[in-house]
Write a protein that holds these residues in place. Structure first.
Motif, PDB file in Angstrom:
ATOM      1  N   ARG A  91       6.257  15.198   3.896  1.00 40.48           N
ATOM      2  CA  ARG A  91       5.050  15.661   4.583  1.00 40.48           C
ATOM      3  C   ARG A  91       4.248  16.629   3.730  1.00 40.48           C
ATOM      4  NH1 ARG A  91       3.548  12.759   8.711  1.00 40.48           N
ATOM      5  NH2 ARG A  91       2.428  14.572   9.539  1.00 40.48           N
ATOM      6  N   SER A  92       4.791  16.992   2.563  1.00 35.80           N
ATOM      7  CA  SER A  92       4.105  17.947   1.703  1.00 35.80           C
ATOM      8  C   SER A  92       4.600  17.775   0.283  1.00 35.80           C
ATOM      9  CB  SER A  92       4.367  19.381   2.169  1.00 35.80           C
ATOM     10  OG  SER A  92       5.733  19.711   1.990  1.00 35.80           O
ATOM     11  N   LYS A 125      -3.872  14.813   3.888  1.00 38.90           N
ATOM     12  CA  LYS A 125      -2.492  14.933   4.333  1.00 38.90           C
ATOM     13  C   LYS A 125      -2.163  13.799   5.298  1.00 38.90           C
ATOM     14  CE  LYS A 125      -3.810  18.102   8.077  1.00 38.90           C
ATOM     15  NZ  LYS A 125      -3.615  19.462   8.652  1.00 38.90           N
ATOM     16  N   PRO A 126      -0.872  13.539   5.525  1.00 41.56           N
ATOM     17  CA  PRO A 126      -0.494  12.495   6.472  1.00 41.56           C
ATOM     18  C   PRO A 126      -1.115  12.733   7.842  1.00 41.56           C
ATOM     19  CG  PRO A 126       1.408  13.196   5.197  1.00 41.56           C
ATOM     20  CD  PRO A 126       0.297  14.150   4.865  1.00 41.56           C
ATOM     21  N   GLY A 127      -1.713  11.686   8.406  1.00 38.92           N
ATOM     22  CA  GLY A 127      -2.331  11.781   9.714  1.00 38.92           C
ATOM     23  C   GLY A 127      -3.776  12.220   9.688  1.00 38.92           C
ATOM     24  N   GLY A 128      -4.358  12.436   8.505  1.00 37.44           N
ATOM     25  CA  GLY A 128      -5.748  12.873   8.407  1.00 37.44           C
ATOM     26  C   GLY A 128      -6.440  12.180   7.244  1.00 37.44           C
ATOM     27  N   ALA A 150       8.148  16.504  -1.395  1.00 38.85           N
ATOM     28  CA  ALA A 150       8.214  15.492  -2.450  1.00 38.85           C
ATOM     29  C   ALA A 150       9.108  15.955  -3.579  1.00 38.85           C
ATOM     30  CB  ALA A 150       6.810  15.191  -2.979  1.00 38.85           C
ATOM     31  N   ALA A 151       9.136  17.264  -3.810  1.00 38.88           N
ATOM     32  CA  ALA A 151       9.943  17.784  -4.906  1.00 38.88           C
ATOM     33  C   ALA A 151      11.394  18.007  -4.511  1.00 38.88           C
ATOM     34  CB  ALA A 151       9.348  19.102  -5.401  1.00 38.88           C
ATOM     35  N   HIS A 152      11.651  18.354  -3.235  1.00 40.15           N
ATOM     36  CA  HIS A 152      12.991  18.811  -2.878  1.00 40.15           C
ATOM     37  C   HIS A 152      13.683  18.013  -1.787  1.00 40.15           C
ATOM     38  CE1 HIS A 152      12.150  22.205  -5.400  1.00 40.15           C
ATOM     39  NE2 HIS A 152      11.083  22.486  -4.694  1.00 40.15           N
ATOM     40  N   ASP A 153      12.929  17.351  -0.907  1.00 37.42           N
ATOM     41  CA  ASP A 153      13.561  16.657   0.213  1.00 37.42           C
ATOM     42  C   ASP A 153      14.250  15.399  -0.283  1.00 37.42           C
ATOM     43  OD1 ASP A 153      14.336  15.589   2.562  1.00 37.42           O
ATOM     44  OD2 ASP A 153      12.345  15.437   3.457  1.00 37.42           O
ATOM     45  N   GLY A 154      15.505  15.242   0.033  1.00 34.99           N
ATOM     46  CA  GLY A 154      16.227  14.061  -0.423  1.00 34.99           C
ATOM     47  C   GLY A 154      16.568  13.114   0.694  1.00 34.99           C
ATOM     48  N   HIS A 155      15.974  13.269   1.877  1.00 32.85           N
ATOM     49  CA  HIS A 155      16.348  12.432   3.007  1.00 32.85           C
ATOM     50  C   HIS A 155      15.253  11.434   3.291  1.00 32.85           C
ATOM     51  CE1 HIS A 155      19.752  15.044   3.750  1.00 32.85           C
ATOM     52  NE2 HIS A 155      18.939  16.070   3.627  1.00 32.85           N
ATOM     53  N   ALA A 156      15.646  10.179   3.477  1.00 28.12           N
ATOM     54  CA  ALA A 156      14.674   9.118   3.694  1.00 28.12           C
ATOM     55  C   ALA A 156      14.344   8.991   5.165  1.00 28.12           C
ATOM     56  CB  ALA A 156      15.223   7.790   3.171  1.00 28.12           C
ATOM     57  N   GLY A 157      13.139   8.476   5.439  1.00 30.98           N
ATOM     58  CA  GLY A 157      12.717   8.205   6.803  1.00 30.98           C
ATOM     59  C   GLY A 157      11.777   7.035   6.778  1.00 30.98           C
ATOM     60  N   HIS A 158      10.812   6.999   7.711  1.00 28.22           N
ATOM     61  CA  HIS A 158       9.866   5.898   7.781  1.00 28.22           C
ATOM     62  C   HIS A 158       8.508   6.370   7.329  1.00 28.22           C
ATOM     63  CE1 HIS A 158      12.670   3.196   9.749  1.00 28.22           C
ATOM     64  NE2 HIS A 158      13.034   4.216  10.508  1.00 28.22           N
ATOM     65  N   SER A 159       7.847   5.493   6.555  1.00 27.83           N
ATOM     66  CA  SER A 159       6.572   5.868   5.955  1.00 27.83           C
ATOM     67  C   SER A 159       5.440   5.729   6.946  1.00 27.83           C
ATOM     68  CB  SER A 159       6.296   4.980   4.734  1.00 27.83           C
ATOM     69  OG  SER A 159       5.067   5.297   4.173  1.00 27.83           O
ATOM     70  N   GLY A 160       4.424   6.570   6.748  1.00 27.04           N
ATOM     71  CA  GLY A 160       3.189   6.472   7.510  1.00 27.04           C
ATOM     72  C   GLY A 160       2.071   6.962   6.651  1.00 27.04           C
ATOM     73  N   HIS A 161       0.843   6.847   7.103  1.00 26.46           N
ATOM     74  CA  HIS A 161      -0.297   7.271   6.299  1.00 26.46           C
ATOM     75  C   HIS A 161      -0.940   8.496   6.925  1.00 26.46           C
ATOM     76  CE1 HIS A 161       0.208   3.658   4.029  1.00 26.46           C
ATOM     77  NE2 HIS A 161       0.005   2.919   5.083  1.00 26.46           N
ATOM     78  N   VAL A 189       0.833  -1.202   0.000  1.00 25.72           N
ATOM     79  CA  VAL A 189       0.000   0.000   0.000  1.00 25.72           C
ATOM     80  C   VAL A 189       0.869   1.254   0.000  1.00 25.72           C
ATOM     81  CG1 VAL A 189      -1.891  -1.151   1.216  1.00 25.72           C
ATOM     82  CG2 VAL A 189      -0.149   0.093   2.523  1.00 25.72           C
ATOM     83  N   ALA A 190       0.230   2.385  -0.329  1.00 23.65           N
ATOM     84  CA  ALA A 190       0.874   3.696  -0.246  1.00 23.65           C
ATOM     85  C   ALA A 190      -0.204   4.737  -0.021  1.00 23.65           C
ATOM     86  CB  ALA A 190       1.664   4.006  -1.515  1.00 23.65           C
ATOM     87  N   GLY A 191       0.182   5.875   0.545  1.00 21.17           N
ATOM     88  CA  GLY A 191      -0.758   6.961   0.783  1.00 21.17           C
ATOM     89  C   GLY A 191      -0.680   8.010  -0.309  1.00 21.17           C
ATOM     90  N   GLY A 192      -1.788   8.716  -0.524  1.00 26.80           N
ATOM     91  CA  GLY A 192      -1.841   9.801  -1.493  1.00 26.80           C
ATOM     92  C   GLY A 192      -2.437  11.041  -0.854  1.00 26.80           C
ATOM     93  N   PHE A 193      -1.885  12.218  -1.193  1.00 29.65           N
ATOM     94  CA  PHE A 193      -2.261  13.439  -0.493  1.00 29.65           C
ATOM     95  C   PHE A 193      -2.433  14.583  -1.490  1.00 29.65           C
ATOM     96  CE2 PHE A 193       0.866  10.828   1.762  1.00 29.65           C
ATOM     97  CZ  PHE A 193       0.082  10.349   2.805  1.00 29.65           C
ATOM     98  N   VAL A 194      -3.398  15.463  -1.213  1.00 26.85           N
ATOM     99  CA  VAL A 194      -3.659  16.599  -2.086  1.00 26.85           C
ATOM    100  C   VAL A 194      -4.554  17.590  -1.338  1.00 26.85           C
ATOM    101  CG1 VAL A 194      -5.694  15.518  -3.147  1.00 26.85           C
ATOM    102  CG2 VAL A 194      -4.434  17.289  -4.405  1.00 26.85           C
TER     103      VAL A 194
END
Length: 327
Positions: free
Chosen positions: A311-312, A266-269, A316-327, A206-211
């Motif tokens: 988180r936004s 958005k993540p968390g909502g 998505a366009a500029h952050d190059g650092h990986a972390g842990h996914s959430g929805h 699965v994956a989350g989608g945000f807009v």
């Protein structure tokens, strides 16, 4: 008149005869790709070895091509041979000094009269100069026979040219003021901004989608459905606190978009949930998503794939650092 047409026909046949050997070589598409960007290499095999069926396809990866991941093929075994890179690769702040160097598909049978494609994905290094050719030396093994597409001269006159991609210049970076402004799309009274998702692990289901959706009209609307070729189905979900516990549930009736208000997925909502992914989501790529609204109709949006910690849309366009996914 008969001689005229006969002469034209012979000329056409001769042209086809000259062109035919080019069709029989191992091929590579796309033929061009920019430096510093993901590249999906499709290697085509159009015949066997002197009539014998192909049983092994071996691809040697070029210097300047990093983080290769091959696509499995039903009926074929897959082997990845790792080794040192010619120079370290900066993978989001982590220096990688080794990685996949050879990909081997084996155990299958590709008859001489058949055609098939072997696919892998990786990143063309930002240090690769525009105009440089990256050669993917390819060998077919057909029992006791072999077809070796390994000549890296770049000449079209040799009998065994290695397939290659020509590297183009990296896209110019947009002015930061404009680059940080997420893309907007309008559908009737609705304005949709900053559609994004997150990179996933190779076998994540699965994956989350945000807009962000702004309803600028005087009538309520409702997001009633979503779909994407990247997943078996896309559901509309809500996350909320139930006492001290965060819960997630599907919204089968859709999501209300009150008149004059903006609703954030958005993540968390509120969010979209891509179910049964067809393949992993890869940072830097996009997935098409069609959103359907009760009043406004339908629109297809490209969802930018950011790092797993995004988180936004800007992240998505500029952050190059990986972390842990959430929805």
């Amino acid at each position: 008149m008969t001689q005229k047409y006969l002469g034209a026909a012979l000329t056409a046949v001769a042209s086809l005869a000259l062109a035919a050997p080019a069709w029989s070589h191992a091929g590579l598409q796309p033929a061009e790709s920019p430096a510093g960007k993901p590249y999906r290499a499709v290697i085509s095999i159009g015949h066997g070895c002197d009539g014998a069926p192909t049983q092994v396809v071996r691809v040697e990866l070029p210097d300047g091509f990093y983080n290769a991941k091959p696509m499995p093929k039903p009926g074929w075994q897959l082997q990845v041979v790792t080794g040192p890179y010619a120079r370290p690769f900066d993978n989001h702040g982590k220096q990688q000094v080794e990685g996949p160097r050879t990909i081997i598909w084996s155990g299958g049978t590709l008859e001489d009269g058949w055609y098939d494609e072997f696919v892998l994905r990786g990143v063309i290094g930002p240090e690769v100069a525009a105009g440089e050719r990256l050669f993917f030396r390819t060998v077919q093994e057909c029992g006791n026979a072999r077809a070796e597409w390994t000549d890296t001269s770049g000449s079209h006159d040799v009998p065994n040219p290695a397939p290659y991609v020509t590297v183009t210049a990296a896209p110019a970076k947009a002015d930061q003021t404009h680059a940080d402004q997420p893309a907007s799309h309008t559908l009737g009274d609705l304005t949709l901004t900053g559609a994004f998702s997150r990179a996933t692990a190779p076998k994540a289901p699965v994956a989350g989608g945000f807009v962000s959706i702004a309803n600028k009209g005087s009538t309520d609307d409702r997001l009633i459905a979503a779909q994407s070729p990247a997943a078996a189905r896309v559901e509309i979900h809500e996350m909320r606190m139930d006492g001290d516990v965060m819960t997630m549930r599907e919204l089968p009736e859709g999501l209300i978009l009150p008149a004059g208000e903006t609703v954030e997925l958005k993540p968390g909502g509120y969010h979209l949930m891509f179910m049964e992914l067809k393949q992993p989501f890869v940072e830097g790529e996009t997935v098409p998503v069609t959103l359907t609204f009760e009043n406004a109709g339908s629109i297809e949006l490209p969802f930018a794939i950011g790092p797993v910690s995004a988180r936004s849309a800007g992240a998505a366009a500029h952050d190059g650092h990986a972390g842990h996914s959430g929805h």
